[in-house]
Design an enzyme around this catalytic site. Structure first.
Site, PDB file in Angstrom:
ATOM      1  N   LYS A  53       0.846  -1.209   0.000  1.00 50.01           N
ATOM      2  CA  LYS A  53       0.000   0.000   0.000  1.00 50.01           C
ATOM      3  C   LYS A  53       0.875   1.252   0.000  1.00 50.01           C
ATOM      4  CE  LYS A  53      -1.892   3.027   2.672  1.00 50.01           C
ATOM      5  NZ  LYS A  53      -1.984   4.202   1.799  1.00 50.01           N
ATOM      6  N   GLU A 112      -1.460   7.471  -0.296  1.00 55.01           N
ATOM      7  CA  GLU A 112      -2.549   7.939  -1.173  1.00 55.01           C
ATOM      8  C   GLU A 112      -2.096   9.139  -2.016  1.00 55.01           C
ATOM      9  OE1 GLU A 112      -5.313   8.915   1.935  1.00 55.01           O
ATOM     10  OE2 GLU A 112      -4.632  10.986   2.050  1.00 55.01           O
ATOM     11  N   GLY A 117       6.736   5.479   7.932  1.00 58.45           N
ATOM     12  CA  GLY A 117       5.897   6.673   7.971  1.00 58.45           C
ATOM     13  C   GLY A 117       6.108   7.414   9.272  1.00 58.45           C
ATOM     14  N   THR A 137       1.281   7.299  13.228  1.00 56.79           N
ATOM     15  CA  THR A 137       0.714   6.152  12.495  1.00 56.79           C
ATOM     16  C   THR A 137       1.401   4.865  12.930  1.00 56.79           C
ATOM     17  OG1 THR A 137       0.595   7.685  10.636  1.00 56.79           O
ATOM     18  CG2 THR A 137      -0.053   5.426  10.209  1.00 56.79           C
ATOM     19  N   GLY A 138       2.710   4.944  13.119  1.00 59.52           N
ATOM     20  CA  GLY A 138       3.456   3.750  13.549  1.00 59.52           C
ATOM     21  C   GLY A 138       2.946   3.217  14.881  1.00 59.52           C
ATOM     22  N   GLU A 179       9.465   1.918  10.687  1.00 54.81           N
ATOM     23  CA  GLU A 179      10.553   2.862  10.362  1.00 54.81           C
ATOM     24  C   GLU A 179       9.916   4.240  10.413  1.00 54.81           C
ATOM     25  OE1 GLU A 179      13.615   1.925   9.839  1.00 54.81           O
ATOM     26  OE2 GLU A 179      13.265  -0.225   9.704  1.00 54.81           O
ATOM     27  N   CYS A 213      13.553  11.612   5.802  1.00 53.36           N
ATOM     28  CA  CYS A 213      13.495  11.183   7.211  1.00 53.36           C
ATOM     29  C   CYS A 213      14.819  11.424   7.920  1.00 53.36           C
ATOM     30  CB  CYS A 213      13.100   9.716   7.298  1.00 53.36           C
ATOM     31  SG  CYS A 213      14.168   8.653   6.320  1.00 53.36           S
ATOM     32  N   GLU A 256       9.565  16.716  14.370  1.00 54.29           N
ATOM     33  CA  GLU A 256       9.910  16.649  12.958  1.00 54.29           C
ATOM     34  C   GLU A 256       9.031  17.631  12.172  1.00 54.29           C
ATOM     35  OE1 GLU A 256       8.760  13.030  10.922  1.00 54.29           O
ATOM     36  OE2 GLU A 256      10.771  12.871  10.080  1.00 54.29           O
TER      37      GLU A 256
HETATM   38  P1  NAP Z   1       2.189   8.701   7.468  1.00 56.37           P
HETATM   39  O1  NAP Z   1       1.156   9.768   7.421  1.00 56.37           O
HETATM   40  O2  NAP Z   1       2.443   8.028   8.755  1.00 56.37           O
HETATM   41  O3  NAP Z   1       1.798   7.671   6.340  1.00 56.37           O
HETATM   42  C1  NAP Z   1       2.626   6.582   5.988  1.00 56.37           C
HETATM   43  C2  NAP Z   1       1.794   5.522   5.322  1.00 56.37           C
HETATM   44  O4  NAP Z   1       0.871   4.994   6.283  1.00 56.37           O
HETATM   45  C3  NAP Z   1       0.937   6.031   4.169  1.00 56.37           C
HETATM   46  O5  NAP Z   1       0.847   5.049   3.174  1.00 56.37           O
HETATM   47  C4  NAP Z   1      -0.394   6.244   4.850  1.00 56.37           C
HETATM   48  O6  NAP Z   1      -1.480   6.234   3.965  1.00 56.37           O
HETATM   49  C5  NAP Z   1      -0.444   5.043   5.761  1.00 56.37           C
HETATM   50  N1  NAP Z   1      -1.402   5.145   6.865  1.00 56.37           N
HETATM   51  C6  NAP Z   1      -1.943   6.248   7.421  1.00 56.37           C
HETATM   52  N2  NAP Z   1      -2.767   5.891   8.445  1.00 56.37           N
HETATM   53  C7  NAP Z   1      -2.730   4.538   8.525  1.00 56.37           C
HETATM   54  C8  NAP Z   1      -3.351   3.575   9.370  1.00 56.37           C
HETATM   55  N3  NAP Z   1      -4.168   3.926  10.372  1.00 56.37           N
HETATM   56  N4  NAP Z   1      -3.097   2.274   9.164  1.00 56.37           N
HETATM   57  C9  NAP Z   1      -2.255   1.876   8.180  1.00 56.37           C
HETATM   58  N5  NAP Z   1      -1.632   2.762   7.340  1.00 56.37           N
HETATM   59  C10 NAP Z   1      -1.869   4.063   7.517  1.00 56.37           C
HETATM   60  O7  NAP Z   1       3.598   9.266   6.971  1.00 56.37           O
HETATM   61  P2  NAP Z   1       3.867  10.165   5.712  1.00 56.37           P
HETATM   62  O8  NAP Z   1       3.416  11.546   6.041  1.00 56.37           O
HETATM   63  O9  NAP Z   1       3.364   9.486   4.493  1.00 56.37           O
HETATM   64  O10 NAP Z   1       5.467  10.108   5.645  1.00 56.37           O
HETATM   65  C11 NAP Z   1       6.304  10.966   6.329  1.00 56.37           C
HETATM   66  C12 NAP Z   1       6.897  10.276   7.539  1.00 56.37           C
HETATM   67  O11 NAP Z   1       7.598   9.113   7.140  1.00 56.37           O
HETATM   68  C13 NAP Z   1       7.922  11.143   8.246  1.00 56.37           C
HETATM   69  O12 NAP Z   1       7.710  11.058   9.627  1.00 56.37           O
HETATM   70  C14 NAP Z   1       9.238  10.493   7.861  1.00 56.37           C
HETATM   71  O13 NAP Z   1      10.283  10.722   8.775  1.00 56.37           O
HETATM   72  C15 NAP Z   1       8.853   9.067   7.794  1.00 56.37           C
HETATM   73  N6  NAP Z   1       9.830   8.303   7.015  1.00 56.37           N
HETATM   74  C16 NAP Z   1      10.681   7.473   7.685  1.00 56.37           C
HETATM   75  C17 NAP Z   1      11.651   6.771   6.967  1.00 56.37           C
HETATM   76  C18 NAP Z   1      12.617   5.853   7.664  1.00 56.37           C
HETATM   77  O14 NAP Z   1      13.381   5.188   6.981  1.00 56.37           O
HETATM   78  N7  NAP Z   1      12.631   5.790   8.977  1.00 56.37           N
HETATM   79  C19 NAP Z   1      11.726   6.909   5.587  1.00 56.37           C
HETATM   80  C20 NAP Z   1      10.835   7.766   4.944  1.00 56.37           C
HETATM   81  C21 NAP Z   1       9.890   8.447   5.674  1.00 56.37           C
HETATM   82  P3  NAP Z   1      -2.047   7.635   3.400  1.00 56.37           P
HETATM   83  O15 NAP Z   1      -0.939   8.301   2.702  1.00 56.37           O
HETATM   84  O16 NAP Z   1      -3.099   7.178   2.514  1.00 56.37           O
HETATM   85  O17 NAP Z   1      -2.532   8.393   4.599  1.00 56.37           O
END
Ligand code: NAP
Length: 492
Positions: free
Chosen positions: A176, A179, A229, A233-234, A251, A285, A386
């Site tokens: 997945k 979006e 993410g 959410t994590g 992650e 990230c 962040e």
């Molecule tokens: P996010 O809002 O947490 O979303 C990540 C993914 O989770 C998306 O596909 C999102 O779908 C999905 N999601 C949202 N709610 C969910 C739920 N309740 N159950 C299952 N999946 C769900 O993060 P983001 O804004 O896309 O990404 C930015 C974050 O990612 C930053 O905090 C960044 O530091 C982190 N990141 C970490 C790494 C690493 O290697 N540690 C690498 C890259 C990014 P939707 O988009 O459809 O909401």
């Protein structure tokens, strides 16, 4: 995409079960790049069921390692064949520059090549149990059905860190993407078909995480969830998965320090601090968002940094003259702007930026100027949380111990940089920092062969490297007695 079905469930390309679609916006100008199918939670459940059947009754988990390795290599070849098309799609979806997108596709390719080689050399471990009649082996088996959830900043790259080892291990899966940025993952799914990945081994649903989340994670048919993410959410996913005792690797975010000692090589320090925080407009990230600089050079260092940051050419990522692109969406820019306002009200000194660019040519995109805040301290939210935008905070130190304490004073622990010309000090500081990756006199680089992941609230798993494959494997100990005897414990 644009009328063609985008969900791939059980080997069939399908539209959403309720006919729902979503417009994908180009953040550089607000135009509609594509319209894609938006999965329902029924679609997500069907995808998990398909992956479950493919694991329990399909041939993939038993496919010889050499065949799996060859398939990964074919995927890598196809990625290189379609590199320009994929890179251009990634740029239109995320806003990042085409140069960055091309690097992403090369990195995706290298992940498939790495796991192709690694899975081929993996072997069982023999254990000497002290009895020549017993052959004791520790073997690795695929963990089962995996749910792979990726963010929007490196859409295909982050997904590849999951799909490549999952395929190498013999798992089946549901992917997945975010979006906001599903386009390259959809295109890649077609490449998987072409490469010969058997039907139902990789299933694809895209749509809102809030809607699909429960179907994908609160699901007893899932054996492993790999999530990249945000922290919130994590946490949600880890809690939901705990109900089923599903293994989870998360992650998450980072608030990464870049520590500069006065004896550091000046030019490379300024350049890497600049790149470390402003590349991809800070939506990385591991971005070095906290400059921690020795007091005696701080004023000059910040002044040169600011002068260079003001010259960064912002624009549409498709324009070769652009050095960085927009933020991923209007909504995300609103979050960054709120964070900046918080920094100002918390008393940080705004050196440059803190606004949208004034160039009318950029007015339709979600651009934001590189921003530097000096005189920051740990009480400020811009130092703790962040931002995920082009925002650098500056803290100052006078002793090595203080630099280490500041570098570790974060709930996260994803990545850090240290710059000094004193090798002994470099080694001391690198070892003292509680972060998953630490660069000494460099910043931002990684390789598929070395593990990636975080300490603290940056996560609990590792991707890439041998550990990135082990996440997708169960370990089984097989005790084989070749000359069976009665146990002889009970005498009656
Ligand atoms: P996010 O809002 O947490 O979303 C990540 C993914 O989770 C998306 O596909 C999102 O779908 C999905 N999601 C949202 N709610 C969910 C739920 N309740 N159950 C299952 N999946 C769900 O993060 P983001 O804004 O896309 O990404 C930015 C974050 O990612 C930053 O905090 C960044 O530091 C982190 N990141 C970490 C790494 C690493 O290697 N540690 C690498 C890259 C990014 P939707 O988009 O459809 O909401």
């Amino acid at each position: 995409m644009n009328g063609e079905p985008d969900l791939c469930i059980g080997g069939q390309w399908r539209h959403a079960s309720d006919g729902g679609t979503r417009e994908i916006i180009n953040p550089a100008d607000g135009s509609i790049t594509a319209v894609v199918d938006e999965a329902t939670s029924d679609d997500a459940r069907a995808a998990v069921a398909a992956a479950r059947n493919a694991f329990d009754d399909g041939a993939w988990p038993e496919t010889p390692v050499a065949e799996r390795a060859a398939l990964l290599d074919r995927i890598a070849d196809l990625l290189q064949r379609d590199k320009e098309a994929l890179a251009s799609l990634e740029t239109r979806d995320t806003g990042k520059t085409l140069v960055e997108s091309r690097i992403d596709i090369d990195d995706v390719t290298s992940v498939f090549r790495f796991y192709s080689r690694l899975v081929g050399v993996e072997s069982d471990r023999l254990v000497d149990v002290g009895d020549p009649a017993v052959i004791s082996r520790v073997v690795r088996e695929p963990i089962g059905v995996c749910v792979l959830i990726a963010p929007w900043n490196y859409p295909l790259l982050q997904m590849s860190w999951k799909i490549a080892p999952a395929l190498a291990a013999g798992c089946t899966m549901v992917a997945k993407p975010s979006e906001v940025t599903p386009l390259t993952t959809i295109a890649f799914m077609h490449l998987l078909d072409e490469a010969g990945v058997p039907p139902s081994v990789v299933n694809l649903v895209q749509g809102s995480g809030a809607v699909l989340g429960a179907a994908l994670t609160d699901n007893p048919d899932v054996d492993f969830i790999s999530f990249t993410g945000g922290l919130a959410t994590g946490r949600t996913i880890a809690k939901v998965a705990a109900e089923h005792v599903t293994k989870v690797a998360v992650e998450l975010g980072g608030k990464n320090p870049h520590i500069v000692f006065a004896d550091a090589d000046w030019d490379s320090a300024v350049d890497h601090v600049l790149t470390g925080v402003f590349l991809h407009s800070g939506q990385v990230c591991s971005a070095g968002t906290r400059l921690i600089v020795e007091e005696q050079i701080a004023d000059d260092f910040v002044a040169e940094l600011a002068a260079r940051a003001e010259k960064i050419r912002i624009g549409d990522g498709m324009n070769p003259a652009s050095e960085t692109g927009p933020l991923v969406s209007e909504q995300h820019r609103a979050k960054v702007e709120a964070h900046v306002q918080q920094g100002i009200s918390d008393g940080a000194k705004l050196v440059i930026g803190g606004a949208r660019p004034s160039d009318p040519a950029l007015a339709k995109g979600s651009f934001y100027l590189p921003t530097i805040f000096d005189r920051c301290d740990r009480s400020m939210r811009i130092v703790q949380e962040e931002t995920f935008g082009p925002i650098l905070t500056v803290e100052r130190f006078t002793t090595e111990a203080e630099a280490i304490a500041l570098g570790n004073d974060t709930e996260y622990g994803l990545a850090a940089g240290v710059r000094t010309s004193d090798p002994a000090r470099g080694e001391r500081v690198v070892r003292a920092l509680r972060h998953g990756t630490v660069w000494l006199n460099d910043f931002g680089y990684y390789t598929a062969a070395a593990e990636w992941g975080g300490f603290g609230k940056s996560g609990n798993g590792r991707e890439l490297g041998p550990t990135g494959l082990a996440e997708y494997q169960e370990i089984k100990h097989i005790w084989h007695n070749t000359a069976p005897q009665p146990a002889g414990w009970f005498k009656g």
